[in-house]
Design an enzyme around this catalytic site. Structure first.
Site, PDB file in Angstrom:
ATOM      1  N   GLU A   1       0.841  -1.219   0.000  1.00 10.65           N
ATOM      2  CA  GLU A   1       0.000   0.000   0.000  1.00 10.65           C
ATOM      3  C   GLU A   1       0.866   1.255   0.000  1.00 10.65           C
ATOM      4  O   GLU A   1       0.547   2.250  -0.653  1.00 10.65           O
ATOM      5  CB  GLU A   1      -0.930   0.001   1.221  1.00 10.65           C
ATOM      6  CG  GLU A   1      -2.025  -1.044   1.110  1.00 10.65           C
ATOM      7  CD  GLU A   1      -2.948  -1.042   2.313  1.00 10.65           C
ATOM      8  OE1 GLU A   1      -2.470  -1.396   3.400  1.00 10.65           O
ATOM      9  OE2 GLU A   1      -4.122  -0.680   2.164  1.00 10.65           O
TER      10      GLU A   1
ATOM     11  N   GLU B   1      -4.137  -9.372   3.407  1.00  7.65           N
ATOM     12  CA  GLU B   1      -4.848  -9.080   4.665  1.00  7.65           C
ATOM     13  C   GLU B   1      -5.998 -10.031   4.940  1.00  7.65           C
ATOM     14  O   GLU B   1      -6.294 -10.364   6.087  1.00  7.65           O
ATOM     15  CB  GLU B   1      -5.385  -7.643   4.649  1.00  7.65           C
ATOM     16  CG  GLU B   1      -4.342  -6.565   4.883  1.00  7.65           C
ATOM     17  CD  GLU B   1      -3.560  -6.187   3.645  1.00  7.65           C
ATOM     18  OE1 GLU B   1      -3.657  -6.882   2.605  1.00  7.65           O
ATOM     19  OE2 GLU B   1      -2.831  -5.182   3.705  1.00  7.65           O
TER      20      GLU B   1
END
Ligand code: NAD
Length: 720
Positions: free
Chosen positions: A107, A127
């Site tokens: 990210e 995730e």
């Protein structure tokens, strides 16, 4: 402030190099340091652009998950803020990705204007495997580069992709050609971008390209993944976040992502999945074995027995690059085993997962033999012959004679006493159990059985070997069935008892399936073959199942009728091709047996079925801890989630017990003790450890924290 990023300016480019070994976990200290770096670069008029790089092996492994739960991850600057600082930065920012980037690390890279990467590094947002979704803008930025379809697939699977593939997809902007120094090449690339006066990427002005997106894509995708993601909370939240990326302005999408992230983070599923993540890592730490223990070198492996397990093990071992000798006494069995290995690799080529050249190289490392004389120089032997003590002993006597000194001699027995097997050799310190699960080339779990005299170096080597063949390993002590099969026997015994009391196989299986298991106990037994547990019960120590004369009566009856399960087309169910059909005859058999054993039949609720099966599993697990067969309760969870289809989102049976409260488990066990007559009084005796922990308002996890992880330590600690 601890400055863990190196900051320097080269040719008017500021290089912020993350140096937080081992994986640049994005802890508060690293986040602060990155933020300081950007402040310095912003304030320096001489700086025209910034490179965010790493001097660790990974670009970044992502959020520091040790901060989860302690609130550290939400301390300012928290990761979404850092990503926004980078995204809004007024000067050019390039991510120089020399090592893989996962989760928050990816990210971070996505927030940069451009990505310069080594071709083989992996980039991904895993995730979902921890029960959450990307929470630092990943669900909004990735679709703006990659499109909704590929992004949602990547995030729902959690699987990373190579940078060279993502380059073709437009996520990575430039691939390092391997010439010279990586960072210097990144500087040259950045200088080139500055010279071209490229525009800075502004995600808030970008829209997700939906030109190729079918109107019903999301509903179709939900159906497509329904089976695989059954019961999991996070995958649906990933989809909702990507839908937001498609339909909402960027900033609103980020807010939506935050809400969904927080929703996931607060679930018991996130706690369960995080627990399994840490449990898998903790399982390889053995209290009395540290890094000073020298491991033995393993290059060649012999597998004895070319049956179901032997061939599966051979495939896993070959794929990891070892040379393998497959030995069977029967020429016919050997040929059939060698063929199934070849076919397996041919399928890998057909599916495009391996090249012809790779498979050719792998198969050149495989040799078949019927002669023990051929295995004198192997480093490791894994025995996978029939599950009969006399046969295993004969094999180990032979191995003791032929194998070179220092070779590790492992048995794949599912239940038998490894001490007894070791005792027939003159080198008990070299003997260990390596209990693989079927299919051995697919199942992740390896139970490593530590016998009384097994050498520490043999255990350390086995753990290293397990990792090299991509298995998750757990070390267990010797008892009948070790951790997994001993617990599954308690659970299946309870399921069988429910049949006698009036439940049907389909009702029990459905209740357990709905709890989240991959399949119910009767479907599992039909798949593995009812003769397997039937045979294994013959060697059970006295005083276990023989305490109940009706134990496994239905299964024993089915075996006597030749109803072994899928392989004979009939077991607890009927099988027509691939379809499973309810067989009313089972209820008749169960009824007759219930009458014979004086068991009254009644309607049983699904809730009772789940409690009795799962709490039997937990109770047996607590006994294993007390006996010192398992080092820690989390090891049991690793075994159950990886080897027996226990839902990962419940964290394994022991974590599940902690989650619902040990007092509730104990109350339910005591309840069954009184309501189920003599059977209940005997089989629902709460394990003393559970009683003690529940009355002290402690959890199994607390017990591990308080008394460490030594064999016998739990019971000792509790007694003092
Ligand atoms: P299998 O019957 O498919 O294969 C056993 C093979 O061993 C046969 O090919 C046989 O010819 C060979 N063999 C027998 N005696 C031998 C000897 N003295 N020397 C060399 N070869 C010999 O059995 P399997 O299902 O592969 O099980 C093997 C072992 O793995 C057993 O101990 C079993 O308990 C264990 N195990 C099985 C499973 C499973 O699901 N099948 C799972 C875990 C562990």
């Amino acid at each position: 402030m601890e400055n863990i990023c190196k900051y320097r300016v080269v040719d008017s480019i500021a290089i912020i190099e993350m140096c937080h070994p081992p994986v640049n976990a994005l802890s508060l200290a690293l986040r602060k340091s990155i933020s300081e770096g950007f402040k310095a670069a912003q304030g320096d008029q001489a700086v025209n652009g910034v490179i965010l790089a790493s001097n660790c092996e990974l670009f970044s492994g992502g959020a520091d998950i040790l901060e989860f739960g302690s609130g550290g991850d939400t301390k300012s600057p928290f990761l979404p803020q850092i990503c926004n600082i980078i995204d809004d930065f007024p000067k050019l920012v390039v991510a120089a990705i020399q090592g893989s980037a996962f989760g928050g690390g990816f990210e971070l890279a996505l927030s940069c204007d451009y990505r310069f990467a080594a071709p083989k590094v992996l980039l991904g947002l895993p995730e979902v495997n921890l029960g959450i979704i990307p929470g630092a803008g990943g669900t909004q930025r990735l679709p703006r580069l990659l499109g909704a379809e590929k992004s949602v697939k990547m995030m729902v699977s959690g699987k990373p992709e190579k940078a060279e593939i993502l380059f073709k997809d437009g996520v990575v902007d430039h691939i390092f050609d391997g010439e010279g120094d990586f960072l210097q090449a990144a500087v040259s690339y950045t200088k080139g971008l500055l010279a071209e006066k490229v525009t800075l990427r502004d995600y808030s002005k970008m829209k997700v390209d939906t030109s190729d997106l079918n109107a019903d894509f999301f509903s179709g995708f939900r159906k497509e993944i329904a089976r695989k993601t059954r019961g999991f909370f996070a995958p649906e939240r990933v989809i909702r976040a990507v839908e937001a990326a498609v339909s909402l302005p960027f900033v609103e999408g980020l807010n939506r992502e935050r809400d969904l992230f927080l929703e996931c983070a607060a679930t018991s599923q996130a706690r369960g999945q995080l627990h399994v993540f840490f449990a898998e890592r903790a399982a390889t730490k053995i209290p009395d074995i540290d890094e000073s223990v020298q491991v033995r070198e393993i290059r060649s492996v012999c597998i004895i027995g070319a049956g179901t397990m032997g061939t599966g093990i051979a495939i896993a071992v070959l794929a990891a690059g070892y040379s393998v000798i497959l030995l069977d006494l029967s020429q016919e069995a050997l040929e059939s085993g060698m063929n199934s290995i070849r076919k397996n690799f041919a399928r890998e080529v057909e599916k495009g997962r391996m090249t012809d050249a790779t498979v050719e190289k792998i198969l050149s490392q495989l040799k078949g033999t019927v002669d023990y004389g051929d295995i004198v120089s192997v480093d490791l032997v894994i025995e996978a012959v029939f599950e009969k003590m006399e046969i295993k002993k004969a094999v180990f006597e032979q191995l003791d004679v032929v194998c070179k000194p220092g070779a590790i001699l492992a048995t794949n027995t599912s239940t038998l006493d490894v001490n007894e097997i070791a005792a027939v050799t003159n080198r008990a310190e070299d003997v260990i159990g390596m209990h693989f699960f079927s299919p051995a080339n697919i199942m992740r779990l390896l139970e490593i059985i530590r016998a009384e005299q097994t050498g520490k170096d043999v255990i350390a080597t086995s753990l290293k070997f397990a990792k090299s063949i991509r298995k998750v390993s757990v070390v267990a002590g010797v008892c009948h069935g070790f951790i997994g099969n001993r617990m599954v026997a308690a659970y299946c015994g309870e399921a069988e008892r429910l049949l006698l009391e009036g439940a049907s196989p389909a009702q029990v299986d459905k209740a357990i399936f709905d709890f989240g298991f991959a399949m119910g106990p009767f479907s599992m037994n039909d798949m593995a073959g009812n003769d397997v547990p039937h045979l294994s019960r013959q060697s059970y120590p006295q005083g276990s199942y023989d305490r109940d004369p009706s134990a496994f009566a239905v299964q024993d009856k089915l075996v006597s009728l030749g109803r072994l399960g899928q392989k004979t087309g009939r077991g607890f169910y009927l099988y027509e091709g691939r379809s499973k059909i309810v067989d009313p005859e089972i209820e008749i058999i169960a009824k007759e047996l219930a009458e014979r054993f004086g068991v009254t039949q009644r309607a049983i609720s699904d809730e009772e079925i789940v409690q009795r099966c799962i709490f039997s599993l937990i109770n047996e697990g607590a006994l294993l801890l007390e006996e010192g067969i398992a080092y820690r309760s989390s090891d049991i969870d690793v075994v159950y989630c990886n080897g027996y289809g226990f839902p990962t989102y419940r964290g394994g049976p022991m974590h599940y017990a902690d989650e619902i409260g040990l007092d509730k488990v104990v109350d339910a066990l005591k309840g069954f003790q009184t309501t189920l007559g003599a059977y209940g009084a005997e089989f629902f005796k709460p394990a003393p450890l559970l009683l003690k922990l529940a009355s002290a308002e402690q959890s199994l996890q607390d017990c591990h924290r308080m008394w460490g992880t030594n064999f016998k330590v739990y019971s000792k600690g509790i007694n003092t």
